[in-house]
Design a protein around this motif. Structure first.
Motif, PDB file in Angstrom:
ATOM      1  N   LYS A   1       0.859  -1.195   0.000  1.00 44.03           N
ATOM      2  CA  LYS A   1       0.000   0.000   0.000  1.00 44.03           C
ATOM      3  C   LYS A   1       0.890   1.238   0.000  1.00 44.03           C
ATOM      4  N   ASP A   2       0.797   2.022  -1.070  1.00 45.88           N
ATOM      5  CA  ASP A   2       1.576   3.253  -1.180  1.00 45.88           C
ATOM      6  C   ASP A   2       3.066   3.014  -0.964  1.00 45.88           C
ATOM      7  N   GLY A   3       3.561   1.907  -1.548  1.00 41.84           N
ATOM      8  CA  GLY A   3       4.979   1.613  -1.480  1.00 41.84           C
ATOM      9  C   GLY A   3       5.447   0.971  -0.188  1.00 41.84           C
ATOM     10  N   GLU A   4       4.514   0.656   0.710  1.00 41.34           N
ATOM     11  CA  GLU A   4       4.865   0.083   2.013  1.00 41.34           C
ATOM     12  C   GLU A   4       4.153  -1.259   2.197  1.00 41.34           C
ATOM     13  N   TRP A   5       4.878  -2.248   2.722  1.00 37.55           N
ATOM     14  CA  TRP A   5       4.270  -3.550   2.996  1.00 37.55           C
ATOM     15  C   TRP A   5       3.549  -3.500   4.343  1.00 37.55           C
ATOM     16  N   ILE A   6       2.239  -3.767   4.310  1.00 41.92           N
ATOM     17  CA  ILE A   6       1.391  -3.687   5.498  1.00 41.92           C
ATOM     18  C   ILE A   6       0.938  -5.093   5.897  1.00 41.92           C
ATOM     19  N   ASP A   7       1.060  -5.434   7.175  1.00 45.39           N
ATOM     20  CA  ASP A   7       0.611  -6.740   7.666  1.00 45.39           C
ATOM     21  C   ASP A   7      -0.913  -6.858   7.572  1.00 45.39           C
ATOM     22  N   VAL A   8      -1.374  -8.025   7.098  1.00 45.38           N
ATOM     23  CA  VAL A   8      -2.795  -8.362   7.180  1.00 45.38           C
ATOM     24  C   VAL A   8      -2.945  -9.156   8.475  1.00 45.38           C
ATOM     25  N   GLN A   9      -3.243  -8.443   9.543  1.00 40.51           N
ATOM     26  CA  GLN A   9      -3.198  -9.041  10.876  1.00 40.51           C
ATOM     27  C   GLN A   9      -4.238 -10.144  11.043  1.00 40.51           C
ATOM     28  N   PRO A  10      -3.845 -11.243  11.699  1.00 40.71           N
ATOM     29  CA  PRO A  10      -4.828 -12.298  11.967  1.00 40.71           C
ATOM     30  C   PRO A  10      -6.001 -11.757  12.776  1.00 40.71           C
ATOM     31  N   LEU A  11      -7.193 -12.061  12.314  1.00 40.01           N
ATOM     32  CA  LEU A  11      -8.423 -11.662  12.995  1.00 40.01           C
ATOM     33  C   LEU A  11      -9.303 -12.900  13.034  1.00 40.01           C
ATOM     34  N   PRO A  12      -9.467 -13.510  14.205  1.00 38.37           N
ATOM     35  CA  PRO A  12     -10.160 -14.795  14.291  1.00 38.37           C
ATOM     36  C   PRO A  12     -11.494 -14.825  13.545  1.00 38.37           C
ATOM     37  N   ASN A  13     -11.601 -15.813  12.658  1.00 32.35           N
ATOM     38  CA  ASN A  13     -12.841 -16.128  11.937  1.00 32.35           C
ATOM     39  C   ASN A  13     -13.281 -15.066  10.929  1.00 32.35           C
ATOM     40  N   ALA A  14     -12.397 -14.131  10.625  1.00 28.42           N
ATOM     41  CA  ALA A  14     -12.685 -13.171   9.545  1.00 28.42           C
ATOM     42  C   ALA A  14     -12.394 -13.825   8.197  1.00 28.42           C
ATOM     43  N   ILE A  15     -12.981 -13.286   7.160  1.00 26.51           N
ATOM     44  CA  ILE A  15     -12.660 -13.679   5.786  1.00 26.51           C
ATOM     45  C   ILE A  15     -12.012 -12.469   5.109  1.00 26.51           C
ATOM     46  N   VAL A  16     -10.799 -12.669   4.623  1.00 30.42           N
ATOM     47  CA  VAL A  16     -10.086 -11.607   3.918  1.00 30.42           C
ATOM     48  C   VAL A  16     -10.515 -11.627   2.452  1.00 30.42           C
ATOM     49  N   ILE A  17     -10.912 -10.492   1.940  1.00 28.19           N
ATOM     50  CA  ILE A  17     -11.305 -10.356   0.537  1.00 28.19           C
ATOM     51  C   ILE A  17     -10.203  -9.619  -0.212  1.00 28.19           C
ATOM     52  N   ASN A  18      -9.794 -10.132  -1.348  1.00 23.98           N
ATOM     53  CA  ASN A  18      -8.952  -9.317  -2.219  1.00 23.98           C
ATOM     54  C   ASN A  18      -9.404  -9.459  -3.669  1.00 23.98           C
ATOM     55  N   THR A  19      -9.208  -8.371  -4.402  1.00 20.82           N
ATOM     56  CA  THR A  19      -9.673  -8.308  -5.779  1.00 20.82           C
ATOM     57  C   THR A  19      -8.545  -8.676  -6.724  1.00 20.82           C
TER      58      THR A  19
END
Length: 307
Positions: free
Chosen positions: A202-220
């Motif tokens: 994101k904007d040239g920086e690597w951002i952690d996708v933090q674990p969030l119990p039982n969430a579903i991560v969406i990416n396009t």
């Protein structure tokens, strides 16, 4: 900075417009966001977690110890050259498809079949939200992905990639998964509750996708970028190798059928902007992607044969 977390259940209440706006902004600015209260039963998610972990321990772990990544890393360490393994991933993978159920690991068919159906339904809902936010007719994206559909029988590709990233003795020398964008449509990821490692650019920086119990991560994926004429971007992401912990990752991909013709939707013309992407057959795009997955994505759109 953290990736957006969105309560999907609020689409059905007084905060619908606000939630639609949050999803639109996440698609436009991130290409990655986490859904909570998404409707997949907690009991099923817990069964999937246990099943996946048990499957790795009983059917995958020993084989990984003699796998190519392990051999290559050991050879590199012995050479002590200061180099890094750039063309391999520290990852164990098996794939679940509707037509290969006889190849699924033992005892996974019932639970993973049920899970895949729930995720497929969530993918349809998410595509309808994208339709609404982009000003497209309801069902537009799904219909585009299911070219040639007859009698309600979907032709879109729907696959589930079950990955584990085992503990790595030298995580500084190898990638968990090299940086890439996803080729297809909508990706729905059920990631580990405990161990991190997934990052988005994101904007040239690597951002952690933090674990969030039982969430579903969406990416396009790339095809959503094309259909939206660049309004939604497919995001670069990667997985870091870890010295501790066996990180679980279950990614389901709702992609166009290989025969589907994908191009910017008519809404792009309505907004008065020029079409920024060619129209092409998705299978042709995949032929290009297979050789350029870990390379800059813009040349892929130029290399594919346009219609």
């Amino acid at each position: 900075m953290a990736i957006p977390v969105i309560d999907f259940s609020k689409l059905n209440g007084e905060e619908r417009e606000k939630t639609l706006s949050e999803i639109a902004r996440a698609c436009e600015e991130w290409g990655f966001f986490q859904l909570v209260n998404h409707g997949i039963p907690l009991e099923l998610l817990n069964k999937v977690k246990k099943l996946s972990s048990d499957c790795y321990k009983t059917e995958r772990e020993e084989a990984f110890k003699t796998s190519n990544p392990v051999k290559l890393l050991n050879e590199l360490v012995q050479k002590n050259s200061g180099e890094k393994l750039e063309n391999v991933d520290w990852e164990d993978v098996f794939t679940l498809l509707d037509h290969n159920q006889n190849e699924w690991p033992s005892n996974t068919k019932e639970t993973m079949g049920e899970y895949r159906e729930e995720v497929r339904k969530l993918a349809s809902k998410m595509m309808e939200v994208m339709d609404e936010n982009l000003g497209l007719p309801k069902g537009y994206i799904k219909k585009a992905f299911n070219e040639g559909m007859e009698d309600g029988e979907e032709t879109a590709f729907f696959g589930t990639k079950v990955s584990h990233y085992p503990p790595c003795p030298h995580p500084e020398l190898v990638n968990g998964l090299r940086a890439h964008t996803d080729a297809g449509g909508v990706v729905l990821l059920f990631q580990d509750d405990e161990y991190d490692g997934l990052q988005v650019l994101k904007d040239g920086e690597w951002i952690d996708v933090q674990p969030l119990p039982n969430a579903i991560v969406i990416n396009t994926g790339d095809q959503i970028e094309v259909l939206s004429n660049g309004r939604y971007k497919s995001a670069w992401h990667r997985v870091l190798a870890r010295e501790e912990g066996n990180r679980r990752s279950i990614a389901s991909f709702y992609n166009p059928s290989y025969k589907a013709a994908i191009g910017p939707a008519a809404v792009a013309e309505k907004e008065g902007s020029e079409k920024k992407y060619p129209k092409f057959v998705f299978g042709d795009y995949m032929d290009v992607y297979a050789n350029q997955k870990f390379m800059p994505k813009e040349p892929r759109f130029l290399a594919v044969k346009s219609l």
